[in-house]
Structure formats: structure tokens, C-alpha cells
Scaffold this motif. Structure first.
Motif, PDB file in Angstrom:
ATOM      1  N   SER A   1       2.366  -0.292  10.149  1.00 13.49           N
ATOM      2  CA  SER A   1       3.891  -0.831   9.778  1.00 13.49           C
ATOM      3  C   SER A   1       3.077  -2.488   9.573  1.00 13.49           C
ATOM      4  O   SER A   1       2.639  -2.844   8.143  1.00 13.49           O
ATOM      5  CB  SER A   1       5.553  -0.893   9.264  1.00 13.49           C
ATOM      6  OG  SER A   1       5.899  -2.329   8.735  1.00 13.49           O
TER       7      SER A   1
ATOM      8  N   LEU B   1      -0.953  -2.610   8.677  1.00 15.14           N
ATOM      9  CA  LEU B   1      -0.993  -2.706   7.125  1.00 15.14           C
ATOM     10  C   LEU B   1       0.095  -3.984   6.293  1.00 15.14           C
ATOM     11  O   LEU B   1      -1.306  -4.354   5.256  1.00 15.14           O
ATOM     12  CB  LEU B   1       0.249  -1.633   5.986  1.00 15.14           C
ATOM     13  CG  LEU B   1      -0.176   0.416   5.883  1.00 15.14           C
ATOM     14  CD1 LEU B   1      -0.014   1.258   6.408  1.00 15.14           C
ATOM     15  CD2 LEU B   1      -1.674   0.003   5.088  1.00 15.14           C
ATOM     16  N   PHE B   2       0.791  -4.318   6.734  1.00 12.34           N
ATOM     17  CA  PHE B   2       0.960  -5.487   5.873  1.00 12.34           C
ATOM     18  C   PHE B   2       0.464  -6.947   6.828  1.00 12.34           C
ATOM     19  O   PHE B   2       0.886  -8.142   5.543  1.00 12.34           O
ATOM     20  CB  PHE B   2       2.903  -5.400   5.631  1.00 12.34           C
ATOM     21  CG  PHE B   2       2.926  -4.154   5.104  1.00 12.34           C
ATOM     22  CD1 PHE B   2       2.733  -3.886   3.666  1.00 12.34           C
ATOM     23  CD2 PHE B   2       3.918  -3.234   5.774  1.00 12.34           C
ATOM     24  CE1 PHE B   2       3.622  -3.120   3.131  1.00 12.34           C
ATOM     25  CE2 PHE B   2       3.363  -2.118   4.795  1.00 12.34           C
ATOM     26  CZ  PHE B   2       3.488  -2.056   3.664  1.00 12.34           C
TER      27      PHE B   2
ATOM     28  N   ARG C   1      -6.314   1.451   0.380  1.00 11.57           N
ATOM     29  CA  ARG C   1      -4.904   0.542   1.569  1.00 11.57           C
ATOM     30  C   ARG C   1      -3.842   0.883   0.472  1.00 11.57           C
ATOM     31  O   ARG C   1      -2.789   1.090   0.790  1.00 11.57           O
ATOM     32  CB  ARG C   1      -5.553  -0.972   1.432  1.00 11.57           C
ATOM     33  CG  ARG C   1      -4.711  -2.135   1.833  1.00 11.57           C
ATOM     34  CD  ARG C   1      -5.559  -2.693   2.343  1.00 11.57           C
ATOM     35  NE  ARG C   1      -3.994  -4.294   2.849  1.00 11.57           N
ATOM     36  CZ  ARG C   1      -4.350  -4.074   3.968  1.00 11.57           C
ATOM     37  NH1 ARG C   1      -4.746  -3.356   4.680  1.00 11.57           N
ATOM     38  NH2 ARG C   1      -2.940  -4.557   4.841  1.00 11.57           N
ATOM     39  N   ASP C   2      -4.040  -0.034  -0.955  1.00 15.79           N
ATOM     40  CA  ASP C   2      -3.464   0.814  -2.173  1.00 15.79           C
ATOM     41  C   ASP C   2      -2.385   2.207  -1.762  1.00 15.79           C
ATOM     42  O   ASP C   2      -1.055   1.620  -1.831  1.00 15.79           O
ATOM     43  CB  ASP C   2      -3.413   0.364  -3.029  1.00 15.79           C
ATOM     44  CG  ASP C   2      -4.031  -1.199  -3.549  1.00 15.79           C
ATOM     45  OD1 ASP C   2      -4.026  -1.336  -2.611  1.00 15.79           O
ATOM     46  OD2 ASP C   2      -4.553  -1.708  -4.505  1.00 15.79           O
TER      47      ASP C   2
ATOM     48  N   ILE D   1      -0.794   2.443   1.254  1.00 15.11           N
ATOM     49  CA  ILE D   1       0.766   1.297   1.272  1.00 15.11           C
ATOM     50  C   ILE D   1       1.401   2.504   0.262  1.00 15.11           C
ATOM     51  O   ILE D   1       2.622   2.130   0.749  1.00 15.11           O
ATOM     52  CB  ILE D   1       0.248  -0.347   0.654  1.00 15.11           C
ATOM     53  CG1 ILE D   1      -0.151  -0.616   1.481  1.00 15.11           C
ATOM     54  CG2 ILE D   1       1.857  -0.408   0.038  1.00 15.11           C
ATOM     55  CD1 ILE D   1      -1.411  -1.925   1.135  1.00 15.11           C
ATOM     56  N   ARG D   2       1.463   2.768  -0.517  1.00 11.47           N
ATOM     57  CA  ARG D   2       2.047   4.148  -1.149  1.00 11.47           C
ATOM     58  C   ARG D   2       2.905   4.668  -0.338  1.00 11.47           C
ATOM     59  O   ARG D   2       4.307   4.839  -0.557  1.00 11.47           O
ATOM     60  CB  ARG D   2       1.650   4.147  -2.668  1.00 11.47           C
ATOM     61  CG  ARG D   2       1.510   2.875  -3.700  1.00 11.47           C
ATOM     62  CD  ARG D   2       1.100   3.559  -4.886  1.00 11.47           C
ATOM     63  NE  ARG D   2       0.435   4.189  -5.043  1.00 11.47           N
ATOM     64  CZ  ARG D   2      -1.330   3.462  -5.295  1.00 11.47           C
ATOM     65  NH1 ARG D   2      -1.461   2.685  -5.140  1.00 11.47           N
ATOM     66  NH2 ARG D   2      -2.689   4.696  -5.379  1.00 11.47           N
TER      67      ARG D   2
ATOM     68  N   PHE E   1       3.091   5.113   2.473  1.00 11.71           N
ATOM     69  CA  PHE E   1       3.649   5.036   3.501  1.00 11.71           C
ATOM     70  C   PHE E   1       4.961   4.642   3.493  1.00 11.71           C
ATOM     71  O   PHE E   1       5.908   4.964   4.118  1.00 11.71           O
ATOM     72  CB  PHE E   1       2.944   3.695   4.575  1.00 11.71           C
ATOM     73  CG  PHE E   1       4.070   3.024   5.557  1.00 11.71           C
ATOM     74  CD1 PHE E   1       3.885   3.475   6.994  1.00 11.71           C
ATOM     75  CD2 PHE E   1       5.168   1.593   5.693  1.00 11.71           C
ATOM     76  CE1 PHE E   1       4.703   3.318   8.394  1.00 11.71           C
ATOM     77  CE2 PHE E   1       5.243   1.802   6.722  1.00 11.71           C
ATOM     78  CZ  PHE E   1       5.550   2.404   7.451  1.00 11.71           C
ATOM     79  N   GLU E   2       5.409   3.425   2.246  1.00  5.92           N
ATOM     80  CA  GLU E   2       6.331   3.511   2.126  1.00  5.92           C
ATOM     81  C   GLU E   2       7.258   4.868   1.113  1.00  5.92           C
ATOM     82  O   GLU E   2       8.479   5.020   2.023  1.00  5.92           O
ATOM     83  CB  GLU E   2       6.756   2.377   0.841  1.00  5.92           C
ATOM     84  CG  GLU E   2       5.990   1.401   0.696  1.00  5.92           C
ATOM     85  CD  GLU E   2       6.824   0.290   1.500  1.00  5.92           C
ATOM     86  OE1 GLU E   2       8.463   0.480   1.374  1.00  5.92           O
ATOM     87  OE2 GLU E   2       6.995  -0.769   2.527  1.00  5.92           O
TER      88      GLU E   2
END
Length: 125
Positions: free
Chosen positions: A13, A16-17, A85-86, A89-90, A92-93
Motif C-alpha cells: 500500500s 504503490l501510492f 502499475r495502473d 493499483i486496480r 490492489f484496490e
């Protein structure tokens, strides 16, 4: 179990952010390695012999959540190795939302719903 899942989840988390933060230096291998750790923890979770459930039906629900976490963790590993990466992130969400949903049922703090203030006769809210 949280000692296996939480460290990897938190590291992913954060990385990634915060990867674009100028003051943070991130080794490119850290994210996939942490995702692998999370995938291994998710695998252990899906095989947990005594999940925190109270019935056969709730055990099935727990196992479904664990399997979904395991699948998402594997997808996250793949996205990070790509590197996408995009997509990571999706994934991971989606994974985070499943964790939150599962925790709602299996780590729900009932004391949060207790009335802490004394009731006053005739008072309404």
C-alpha cells in the motif's frame, strides 16, 4: 495470521501510492517481493485449519474470501512483474475491498455498536 498478511499488505500500500514522492527511494524489486509475500500469506489463509467462523456456512464464506484474496494477490504479483502499475493499483484496490468486506464479517468489533451514553428518560435522538 495478521502477522503474515498485514506487513506485506501495508508495505505494498505504501509503495504503490508513494512511489512518486521525491523524498522516497524505492527499490524496484521491493514491490514484487512484497506481493509474493502477500500471495504466500493468502495461500496460508486459504488453508487455515480453524478460521474465525461459527458455522459450516460461515466457514465456506471465509474460504471464498480467502480464495479471492489469493487470486487477487497472484494477479498483483503478475501486474507488478510486468510492470503494469495502473493494473497493479486496480488489483490492489479490489484486494483491499475484499479484505475490508471479510473483516466486516470475521473481525467485526461488536463493542463499536454498544450504547456508551446513559439513556435519559424521555430523550430522543
Amino acid at each position: 495470521m495478521k502477522t503474515h498478511v498485514n506487513p506485506a499488505f501495508s508495505k505494498i500500500s505504501f509503495l504503490l501510492f508513494h512511489d512518486n514522492d521525491d523524498d522516497i527511494q524505492i527499490n524496484a524489486d521491493v514491490l514484487p517481493a512484497s506481493a509474493n509475500d502477500l500471495a504466500q500469506a493468502a495461500d496460508e489463509l486459504s488453508k487455515w485449519p480453524n478460521p474465525p467462523s461459527g458455522s459450516a456456512q460461515s466457514t465456506l464464506v471465509f474460504r471464498e474470501y480467502a480464495e479471492a484474496l489469493r487470486s487477487d494477490a497472484r494477479n498483483l504479483v503478475a501486474a507488478l512483474h510486468a510492470p503494469q502499475r495502473d493494473s497493479a493499483i486496480r488489483v490492489f484496490e479490489a484486494l483491499r475491498k475484499k479484505c475490508d468486506s471479510c473483516h466486516h464479517f470475521f473481525r467485526y468489533d461488536e463493542s463499536a455498536n454498544l450504547e456508551l451514553r446513559p439513556k435519559i428518560a424521555g430523550a430522543t435522538r
